[in-house]
Design a protein around this motif. Structure first.
Motif, PDB file in Angstrom:
ATOM      1  N   VAL A  23       0.842  -1.209   0.000  1.00 51.37           N
ATOM      2  CA  VAL A  23       0.000   0.000   0.000  1.00 51.37           C
ATOM      3  C   VAL A  23       0.874   1.255   0.000  1.00 51.37           C
ATOM      4  O   VAL A  23       0.490   2.296  -0.555  1.00 51.37           O
ATOM      5  CB  VAL A  23      -0.978  -0.003   1.194  1.00 51.37           C
ATOM      6  N   GLY A  24       2.068   1.159   0.569  1.00 46.12           N
ATOM      7  CA  GLY A  24       2.990   2.282   0.494  1.00 46.12           C
ATOM      8  C   GLY A  24       3.383   2.608  -0.932  1.00 46.12           C
ATOM      9  O   GLY A  24       3.670   3.762  -1.261  1.00 46.12           O
ATOM     10  N   GLY A  25       3.364   1.591  -1.796  1.00 48.90           N
ATOM     11  CA  GLY A  25       3.620   1.829  -3.214  1.00 48.90           C
ATOM     12  C   GLY A  25       2.506   2.612  -3.871  1.00 48.90           C
ATOM     13  O   GLY A  25       2.759   3.433  -4.763  1.00 48.90           O
ATOM     14  N   LEU A  26       1.271   2.381  -3.450  1.00 51.60           N
ATOM     15  CA  LEU A  26       0.153   3.191  -3.949  1.00 51.60           C
ATOM     16  C   LEU A  26       0.333   4.649  -3.527  1.00 51.60           C
ATOM     17  O   LEU A  26       0.108   5.572  -4.320  1.00 51.60           O
ATOM     18  CB  LEU A  26      -1.176   2.651  -3.420  1.00 51.60           C
ATOM     19  N   ILE A  27       0.746   4.854  -2.282  1.00 47.70           N
ATOM     20  CA  ILE A  27       0.972   6.215  -1.795  1.00 47.70           C
ATOM     21  C   ILE A  27       2.069   6.896  -2.611  1.00 47.70           C
ATOM     22  O   ILE A  27       1.928   8.055  -3.027  1.00 47.70           O
ATOM     23  CB  ILE A  27       1.345   6.185  -0.296  1.00 47.70           C
ATOM     24  N   MET A  28       3.155   6.178  -2.877  1.00 50.65           N
ATOM     25  CA  MET A  28       4.253   6.782  -3.628  1.00 50.65           C
ATOM     26  C   MET A  28       3.897   7.007  -5.095  1.00 50.65           C
ATOM     27  O   MET A  28       4.402   7.948  -5.722  1.00 50.65           O
ATOM     28  CB  MET A  28       5.510   5.923  -3.500  1.00 50.65           C
TER      29      MET A  28
END
Length: 257
Positions: A95-100
């Motif tokens: 999900v951190g990849g979605l944020i980035m």
């Protein structure tokens, strides 16, 4: 030295860069806190800046009534502004990849490089997420802990003493915070935006990842202009935990390119 504190209810660690060294901004996966990056950060040059944070409803960060990927990106931007970070490398896991992916567009002038780990522009479907959300709210995370952890880690790692630490981190995540982030992932689809990402991008995945399988992650990489895709051997959904030396080496190579 990295210092830990809160800003607007966001628990985070910050280490300013020395001179012209890069600053890396890390965003974590579902069911983990900022400690998921400990082993990678320990392998980076001491001169590099670091900003990592607990998502809302995870770790020590204050919860909100509702969450979305956009509000989680808002939080990351608030910390960038709070610390006066005008250039950074975005590193996002799951999900951190979605944020980035959002910050690569929302902070296009500030992000110099992008690293996406075990993530995609769209992860799962309502048919997958809704039962998990309902179960966590009714029975707690421990009720599905075994299922999640089997998808996170390769069998060899599950036989190590470290494995118990990650079980504890997952199962101590507040159930409502976990459920809200599940909803945020469920409702996000940034497929149409991948072609707009213009940053040098490294996309990595653990070859044994059962949460975001390599084929899904590779398809995301292929949709980002010029992105490099790498599978990491002997790792599942959290290669930064299982193979930190390999992850840190790829990260440094990418930033230096």
């Amino acid at each position: 030295m990295e210092s830990f504190t809160t800003f607007d209810g966001l628990f985070h660690g910050h280490r300013p860069a020395t001179g012209n060294a890069p600053t890396l901004v890390f965003a974590n996966s579902l069911g983990t806190d900022l400690r998921v990056w400990d082993r990678v950060v320990a392998l980076l040059p001491d001169t590099w800046g670091v900003l990592r944070m607990d998502k809302r409803g995870h770790g020590l960060s204050a919860a909100r009534d509702t969450l979305s990927i956009e509000t989680l990106a808002d939080d990351a931007e608030a910390l960038l502004d709070h610390h006066g970070i005008t250039q950074f490398v975005g590193v996002g896991l799951s999900v951190g990849g979605l944020i980035m992916q959002r910050l690569a567009l929302r902070r296009a002038g500030a992000m110099t490089h992008l690293v996406l780990s075990d993530t995609a522009a769209k992860i799962g479907s309502p048919e997958i997420w809704n039962p998990r959300i309902d179960t966590v709210r009714a029975q707690g995370i421990a009720s599905i802990g075994d299922m999640i952890l089997q998808r996170w880690f390769v069998p060899a790692y599950r036989d190590t003493q470290d494995f118990a630490m990650w079980r504890a981190m997952l199962e101590r995540t507040p159930a409502e915070g976990y459920a809200q982030v599940c909803e945020a992932i469920r409702d996000a689809d940034y497929t149409a935006d991948l072609a707009r990402i213009a940053k040098p991008t490294l996309v990595v995945v653990g070859e044994g990842d059962a949460s975001t399988p390599p084929a899904l992650v590779k398809a995301t990489a292929e949709a980002i202009p010029g992105a490099r895709f790498v599978e990491i051997a002997e790792a599942g959904h959290l290669p930064c935990v299982e193979q930190p030396a390999r992850f840190a080496a790829l990260l440094q190579e990418h930033v230096a390119a």
